[in-house]
Motif scaffolding. Structure first.
Motif, PDB file in Angstrom:
ATOM      1  N   TYR A 233       0.817  -1.219   0.000  1.00 53.95           N
ATOM      2  CA  TYR A 233       0.000   0.000   0.000  1.00 53.95           C
ATOM      3  C   TYR A 233       0.847   1.263   0.000  1.00 53.95           C
ATOM      4  O   TYR A 233       0.415   2.303   0.490  1.00 53.95           O
ATOM      5  N   THR A 234       2.069   1.213  -0.538  1.00 57.53           N
ATOM      6  CA  THR A 234       2.938   2.384  -0.516  1.00 57.53           C
ATOM      7  C   THR A 234       3.490   2.682  -1.912  1.00 57.53           C
ATOM      8  O   THR A 234       4.668   2.432  -2.174  1.00 57.53           O
TER       9      THR A 234
ATOM     10  N   ILE B  38       6.609   2.370  -4.181  1.00 56.11           N
ATOM     11  CA  ILE B  38       7.536   1.345  -3.681  1.00 56.11           C
ATOM     12  C   ILE B  38       6.922  -0.045  -3.814  1.00 56.11           C
ATOM     13  O   ILE B  38       7.523  -0.944  -4.395  1.00 56.11           O
ATOM     14  N   VAL B  39       5.739  -0.242  -3.268  1.00 53.95           N
ATOM     15  CA  VAL B  39       5.039  -1.525  -3.433  1.00 53.95           C
ATOM     16  C   VAL B  39       3.548  -1.266  -3.228  1.00 53.95           C
ATOM     17  O   VAL B  39       3.130  -0.700  -2.225  1.00 53.95           O
ATOM     18  N   PHE B  40       2.728  -1.675  -4.220  1.00 51.93           N
ATOM     19  CA  PHE B  40       1.289  -1.422  -4.145  1.00 51.93           C
ATOM     20  C   PHE B  40       0.567  -2.323  -5.134  1.00 51.93           C
ATOM     21  O   PHE B  40       1.186  -2.992  -5.962  1.00 51.93           O
ATOM     22  N   MET B  41      -0.754  -2.351  -5.025  1.00 52.34           N
ATOM     23  CA  MET B  41      -1.560  -3.174  -5.917  1.00 52.34           C
ATOM     24  C   MET B  41      -1.803  -2.435  -7.215  1.00 52.34           C
ATOM     25  O   MET B  41      -2.084  -1.236  -7.220  1.00 52.34           O
ATOM     26  N   GLY B  42      -1.716  -3.163  -8.331  1.00 48.70           N
ATOM     27  CA  GLY B  42      -1.945  -2.586  -9.642  1.00 48.70           C
ATOM     28  C   GLY B  42      -3.404  -2.245  -9.868  1.00 48.70           C
ATOM     29  O   GLY B  42      -4.260  -2.482  -9.010  1.00 48.70           O
ATOM     30  N   PRO B  43      -3.702  -1.685 -11.050  1.00 52.37           N
ATOM     31  CA  PRO B  43      -5.066  -1.214 -11.335  1.00 52.37           C
ATOM     32  C   PRO B  43      -6.144  -2.282 -11.200  1.00 52.37           C
ATOM     33  O   PRO B  43      -7.280  -1.976 -10.844  1.00 52.37           O
ATOM     34  N   ASP B  44      -5.779  -3.547 -11.480  1.00 54.11           N
ATOM     35  CA  ASP B  44      -6.793  -4.606 -11.372  1.00 54.11           C
ATOM     36  C   ASP B  44      -6.900  -5.168  -9.960  1.00 54.11           C
ATOM     37  O   ASP B  44      -7.692  -6.064  -9.690  1.00 54.11           O
ATOM     38  N   ASN B  45      -6.069  -4.648  -9.050  1.00 48.55           N
ATOM     39  CA  ASN B  45      -6.085  -5.040  -7.642  1.00 48.55           C
ATOM     40  C   ASN B  45      -5.751  -6.515  -7.426  1.00 48.55           C
ATOM     41  O   ASN B  45      -6.108  -7.099  -6.401  1.00 48.55           O
TER      42      ASN B  45
ATOM     43  N   ILE C 139       5.772 -13.392  -3.733  1.00 41.91           N
ATOM     44  CA  ILE C 139       5.533 -12.235  -2.872  1.00 41.91           C
ATOM     45  C   ILE C 139       4.080 -12.217  -2.415  1.00 41.91           C
ATOM     46  O   ILE C 139       3.159 -12.417  -3.216  1.00 41.91           O
ATOM     47  N   ALA C 140       3.863 -12.028  -1.120  1.00 42.12           N
ATOM     48  CA  ALA C 140       2.522 -12.053  -0.535  1.00 42.12           C
ATOM     49  C   ALA C 140       2.291 -10.791   0.282  1.00 42.12           C
ATOM     50  O   ALA C 140       3.175 -10.337   1.020  1.00 42.12           O
ATOM     51  N   ASP C 141       1.100 -10.236   0.168  1.00 46.93           N
ATOM     52  CA  ASP C 141       0.718  -9.018   0.881  1.00 46.93           C
ATOM     53  C   ASP C 141       0.118  -9.388   2.235  1.00 46.93           C
ATOM     54  O   ASP C 141      -0.956  -9.993   2.299  1.00 46.93           O
ATOM     55  N   LEU C 142       0.791  -9.018   3.327  1.00 46.67           N
ATOM     56  CA  LEU C 142       0.261  -9.290   4.659  1.00 46.67           C
ATOM     57  C   LEU C 142      -0.758  -8.245   5.098  1.00 46.67           C
ATOM     58  O   LEU C 142      -1.507  -8.479   6.041  1.00 46.67           O
ATOM     59  N   GLY C 143      -0.758  -7.078   4.441  1.00 47.97           N
ATOM     60  CA  GLY C 143      -1.749  -6.050   4.753  1.00 47.97           C
ATOM     61  C   GLY C 143      -1.439  -5.216   5.980  1.00 47.97           C
ATOM     62  O   GLY C 143      -1.861  -4.074   6.073  1.00 47.97           O
ATOM     63  N   ASN C 144      -0.699  -5.769   6.924  1.00 51.16           N
ATOM     64  CA  ASN C 144      -0.448  -5.110   8.209  1.00 51.16           C
ATOM     65  C   ASN C 144       1.063  -5.054   8.441  1.00 51.16           C
ATOM     66  O   ASN C 144       1.707  -6.084   8.637  1.00 51.16           O
ATOM     67  N   PHE C 145       1.625  -3.837   8.440  1.00 52.65           N
ATOM     68  CA  PHE C 145       3.071  -3.697   8.584  1.00 52.65           C
ATOM     69  C   PHE C 145       3.587  -4.331   9.868  1.00 52.65           C
ATOM     70  O   PHE C 145       4.664  -4.938   9.889  1.00 52.65           O
TER      71      PHE C 145
ATOM     72  N   GLY D  56       5.980   7.877   4.730  1.00 59.41           N
ATOM     73  CA  GLY D  56       7.151   7.814   3.879  1.00 59.41           C
ATOM     74  C   GLY D  56       7.169   8.953   2.870  1.00 59.41           C
ATOM     75  O   GLY D  56       6.139   9.287   2.270  1.00 59.41           O
ATOM     76  N   TYR D  57       8.337   9.564   2.677  1.00 58.03           N
ATOM     77  CA  TYR D  57       8.450  10.713   1.781  1.00 58.03           C
ATOM     78  C   TYR D  57       8.126  10.323   0.346  1.00 58.03           C
ATOM     79  O   TYR D  57       7.312  10.970  -0.310  1.00 58.03           O
ATOM     80  N   ALA D  58       8.787   9.292  -0.149  1.00 57.81           N
ATOM     81  CA  ALA D  58       8.595   8.901  -1.548  1.00 57.81           C
ATOM     82  C   ALA D  58       7.130   8.602  -1.844  1.00 57.81           C
ATOM     83  O   ALA D  58       6.565   9.070  -2.834  1.00 57.81           O
ATOM     84  N   THR D  59       6.500   7.842  -0.959  1.00 66.32           N
ATOM     85  CA  THR D  59       5.093   7.479  -1.165  1.00 66.32           C
ATOM     86  C   THR D  59       4.187   8.696  -1.053  1.00 66.32           C
ATOM     87  O   THR D  59       3.279   8.893  -1.875  1.00 66.32           O
TER      88      THR D  59
END
Length: 295
Positions: free
Chosen positions: A55-56, A59-66, A90-96, A208-211
């Motif tokens: 979700y950032t 850097i790393v996020f879900m594409g348009p089709d989610n 690669i797996a999204d845990l959702g919770n940092f 995060g600055y970049a995000t």
């Protein structure tokens, strides 16, 4: 380049990185010598499991089709898959906050998720920096409260992610800079942090600055309706690839692959693609938080 000079350069360039041109990611190739560096257990399994929190942007996020994880982190992981000749899943845990426990419990082999390097985290994990980043303030678009500095957050309600370096920074600012304490609203999931700001439940967040700059400039995903403050650049440090302390064979193989990405120019092209070129790490290194000015 000297590490401290690299940090200084990143700090100076952070405010302008989003205007850089995009580039194409170079073609990486399989490297038998790299595969030979992998632990036998990984070669036998044919895969490496990678945890993230998607979700950032950029850097790393879900594409348009989610359904597909994209961004710099995904490009690095996809390159590793090719270079090592094994699948990096690669797996999204959702919770940092779930990342470090998941690595220590051996649920995943490694993590790449913009996790900042700190001395405390390096006691628990091995951390390989892969880019510089910093922190900035995000507010509602138009900045209705006129927030300009970290000190302007005093007396305000500020939303942050649970267990993040941003949470620690806001608490430190409250303790050391504020006569009226910051009301720290700690929320498990980053999208909900930004929703709190967008809806006025919180006056601001530190992220995060970049995000922050990327998403608000492009008004995409969680940056819609928000505004980053590019002039606020706090705690320039590293985003890292993290592994459990007893996973040194895989750690060394990943470091070698990352150095090869740097040497080949592929890494620079990945950064340019995501408008992150000034935040490049000059060489692969390990557990380098002690060289960061905020530590």
């Amino acid at each position: 380049m000297n590490v401290n000079k690299g940090i200084a350069a990143a700090l100076l360039l952070l405010s302008g990185f989003a205007a850089l041109p995009k580039g194409a990611v170079a073609e990486v190739v399989f490297d038998q010598a790299l595969q030979d560096k992998l632990p036998k257990s990984v070669r036998d399994a044919g895969k490496v499991t990678v945890a993230t929190t998607a979700y950032t942007p950029p850097i790393v996020f879900m594409g348009p089709d989610n359904t597909e994880i994209i961004g710099l982190d995904a490009d690095i992981i996809n390159a590793f898959s090719v270079m090592f000749g094994v699948k990096f899943e690669i797996a999204d845990l959702g919770n940092f906050a779930a990342l470090i426990p998941a690595l220590k419990a051996k649920r995943f082999d490694m993590s790449i998720s913009g996790m900042g390097a700190t001395l405390e985290r390096e006691k628990q994990l091995d951390m390989i920096p892969y880019m510089y980043d910093g922190k900035t303030i995000m507010v509602q678009k138009g900045n209705p409260l006129g927030i300009k500095t970290m000190e302007d957050l005093c007396g305000q309600k500020v939303a942050v992610g649970v267990g993040t370096a941003q949470e620690a920074l806001v608490k430190k600012t409250s303790d050391t800079k504020c006569k009226t304490p910051i009301q720290v609203l700690s929320i498990p999931k980053q999208p909900e942090v930004l929703i709190a700001v967008r809806t006025g439940r919180a006056a601001a967040t530190v992220g995060g600055y970049a995000t922050g700059v990327y998403t608000t400039k492009h008004q995409i995903q969680n940056g819609v309706g928000l505004e980053a403050l590019p002039e606020v650049r706090q705690d320039v440090g590293y985003n890292t690839i993290a592994l459990a302390k007893d996973n040194s064979e895989l750690r060394d193989a990943v470091m070698a692959a990352f150095q090869k990405l740097i040497d080949s120019g592929d890494y620079a092209k990945m950064l340019a693609k995501w408008e992150l070129a000034p935040l490049a790490i000059e060489n692969a290194r390990l557990n380098d938080a002690a060289n960061l000015p905020n530590n």
